[in-house]
Design a protein around this motif. Structure first.
Motif, PDB file in Angstrom:
ATOM      1  N   GLY A  21       1.753 -10.488  23.968  1.00  0.00           N
ATOM      2  CA  GLY A  21       1.905 -10.577  25.223  1.00  0.00           C
ATOM      3  C   GLY A  21       2.965 -11.665  25.496  1.00  0.00           C
ATOM      4  N   GLY A  22       4.147 -11.787  24.763  1.00  0.00           N
ATOM      5  CA  GLY A  22       5.214 -12.842  25.196  1.00  0.00           C
ATOM      6  C   GLY A  22       5.137 -14.166  24.294  1.00  0.00           C
ATOM      7  N   SER A  23       3.804 -14.313  23.628  1.00  0.00           N
ATOM      8  CA  SER A  23       3.712 -15.513  22.705  1.00  0.00           C
ATOM      9  C   SER A  23       4.748 -15.041  21.443  1.00  0.00           C
ATOM     10  N   LYS A  24       4.965 -16.137  20.571  1.00  0.00           N
ATOM     11  CA  LYS A  24       5.711 -16.031  19.478  1.00  0.00           C
ATOM     12  C   LYS A  24       4.801 -15.902  18.316  1.00  0.00           C
ATOM     13  N   MET A  25       4.714 -15.074  17.306  1.00  0.00           N
ATOM     14  CA  MET A  25       3.941 -15.131  16.206  1.00  0.00           C
ATOM     15  C   MET A  25       4.470 -16.421  15.358  1.00  0.00           C
ATOM     16  N   GLU A  26       3.475 -16.936  14.642  1.00  0.00           N
ATOM     17  CA  GLU A  26       3.586 -18.108  13.875  1.00  0.00           C
ATOM     18  C   GLU A  26       3.074 -17.863  12.603  1.00  0.00           C
ATOM     19  N   ASP A  27       3.262 -18.865  11.523  1.00  0.00           N
ATOM     20  CA  ASP A  27       2.575 -18.648  10.226  1.00  0.00           C
ATOM     21  C   ASP A  27       1.187 -18.437  10.193  1.00  0.00           C
ATOM     22  N   GLY A  28       0.583 -17.601   9.821  1.00  0.00           N
ATOM     23  CA  GLY A  28      -0.682 -17.145   9.466  1.00  0.00           C
ATOM     24  C   GLY A  28      -1.146 -15.968   9.770  1.00  0.00           C
ATOM     25  N   ILE A  29      -0.350 -15.134  10.427  1.00  0.00           N
ATOM     26  CA  ILE A  29      -0.531 -13.738  10.921  1.00  0.00           C
ATOM     27  C   ILE A  29       0.735 -12.898  10.399  1.00  0.00           C
ATOM     28  N   ALA A  30       0.271 -11.651  10.147  1.00  0.00           N
ATOM     29  CA  ALA A  30       1.569 -10.742   9.891  1.00  0.00           C
ATOM     30  C   ALA A  30       0.866  -9.183  10.332  1.00  0.00           C
ATOM     31  N   ILE A  31       1.932  -8.482  11.060  1.00  0.00           N
ATOM     32  CA  ILE A  31       1.779  -7.216  11.342  1.00  0.00           C
ATOM     33  C   ILE A  31       2.758  -6.382  10.434  1.00  0.00           C
ATOM     34  N   VAL A  32       2.064  -5.352   9.775  1.00  0.00           N
ATOM     35  CA  VAL A  32       2.841  -4.712   8.787  1.00  0.00           C
ATOM     36  C   VAL A  32       2.479  -3.117   9.045  1.00  0.00           C
ATOM     37  N   GLY A  33       3.415  -2.230   8.735  1.00  0.00           N
ATOM     38  CA  GLY A  33       3.098  -0.846   8.860  1.00  0.00           C
ATOM     39  C   GLY A  33       3.434  -0.244   7.491  1.00  0.00           C
ATOM     40  N   GLY A  34       2.565   0.994   7.056  1.00  0.00           N
ATOM     41  CA  GLY A  34       2.842   1.759   5.729  1.00  0.00           C
ATOM     42  C   GLY A  34       1.788   2.654   5.845  1.00  0.00           C
ATOM     43  N   ALA A  35       1.699   3.246   4.715  1.00  0.00           N
ATOM     44  CA  ALA A  35       0.763   4.710   4.325  1.00  0.00           C
ATOM     45  C   ALA A  35      -0.488   4.154   4.530  1.00  0.00           C
ATOM     46  N   PRO A  36      -1.503   5.289   4.695  1.00  0.00           N
ATOM     47  CA  PRO A  36      -2.912   4.899   4.831  1.00  0.00           C
ATOM     48  C   PRO A  36      -3.280   4.311   3.548  1.00  0.00           C
ATOM     49  N   LEU A  37      -4.310   3.598   3.493  1.00  0.00           N
ATOM     50  CA  LEU A  37      -4.863   2.416   2.397  1.00  0.00           C
ATOM     51  C   LEU A  37      -6.324   3.250   1.939  1.00  0.00           C
ATOM     52  N   ASP A  38      -6.113   3.558   0.713  1.00  0.00           N
ATOM     53  CA  ASP A  38      -7.515   4.060   0.218  1.00  0.00           C
ATOM     54  C   ASP A  38      -8.236   2.551  -0.487  1.00  0.00           C
ATOM     55  N   VAL A  39      -9.413   2.976  -0.901  1.00  0.00           N
ATOM     56  CA  VAL A  39     -10.090   1.399  -1.188  1.00  0.00           C
ATOM     57  C   VAL A  39      -9.350   0.583  -2.014  1.00  0.00           C
ATOM     58  N   GLU A  40      -8.737   1.154  -3.134  1.00  0.00           N
ATOM     59  CA  GLU A  40      -7.841   0.055  -3.955  1.00  0.00           C
ATOM     60  C   GLU A  40      -6.800  -0.589  -3.243  1.00  0.00           C
ATOM     61  N   GLY A  41      -6.087   0.210  -2.299  1.00  0.00           N
ATOM     62  CA  GLY A  41      -5.178  -0.398  -1.361  1.00  0.00           C
ATOM     63  C   GLY A  41      -5.513  -1.265  -0.499  1.00  0.00           C
ATOM     64  N   ARG A  42      -6.812  -1.024   0.205  1.00  0.00           N
ATOM     65  CA  ARG A  42      -7.528  -2.069   0.886  1.00  0.00           C
ATOM     66  C   ARG A  42      -7.786  -3.514   0.210  1.00  0.00           C
ATOM     67  N   ILE A  43      -8.335  -3.112  -1.139  1.00  0.00           N
ATOM     68  CA  ILE A  43      -8.556  -4.333  -2.028  1.00  0.00           C
ATOM     69  C   ILE A  43      -7.474  -5.192  -2.089  1.00  0.00           C
TER      70      ILE A  43
END
Length: 164
Positions: A21-43
């Motif tokens: 909502g207009g705030s600037k992201m700082e160290d400590g958080i990341a928003i990423v995108g990619g393919a669906p994750l299976d169990v090994e991917g989530r781990i």
């Protein structure tokens, strides 16, 4: 023609804007995108989050049966007390006021998650108009994505490789 990287990039940018909502992201958080994750991917993503000390919001993209390539779900990786807590199949929810969106976990999980510039915050309780808020969030997301696709704005983002 828009390729899958552009689709992921614009969604990451739009979801980031909706959550912060207009705030600037700082160290400590990341928003990423990619393919669906299976169990090994989530781990694997959970280990990466823990090692980096960073909460991760992972947007899952795929082709649904008889549908275009697009956002299919949200996974959360929250690092707390040397552990990484994972929530899968989450959704965006937007209040009637249209202010900052939150992330709703699956129905059986209590609460909701708000993104502050440095971390994911768990908030007790869920909104009462869940379906309407999810619909409002989808409409807003679609508008933001369309606007970015057509204005050619470029941003940086991370695309996770497809889980093997």
């Amino acid at each position: 023609m828009i390729d899958t990287t552009d689709i992921i990039r614009t969604h990451v940018q739009a979801v980031t804007a909706m959550l912060l909502g207009g705030s600037k992201m700082e160290d400590g958080i990341a928003i990423v995108g990619g393919a669906p994750l299976d169990v090994e991917g989530r781990i694997g993503v959970g280990k990466m989050a823990k090692e980096a000390g960073t909460d991760i919001v992972h947007l899952e993209f795929d082709r649904a049966e008889h549908s275009d390539f697009g956002l299919r779900g949200i996974n959360l990786f929250a690092v707390r007390d040397e552990m990484c807590f994972i929530q899968t199949r989450c959704q965006l929810w937007l209040p009637r006021t249209g202010k900052r969106a939150v992330i709703l976990p699956q129905a059986h999980v209590r609460g909701q998650f708000r993104l502050n510039p440095r971390e994911l915050i768990h908030i007790a309780g869920k909104p009462t108009d869940t379906e309407q808020g999810i619909e409002r969030a989808q409409v807003r997301l679609n508008r933001l994505v369309e606007r970015d696709v057509f204005d050619g704005t470029q941003t940086t983002m991370t695309v996770l490789p497809k889980a093997a």
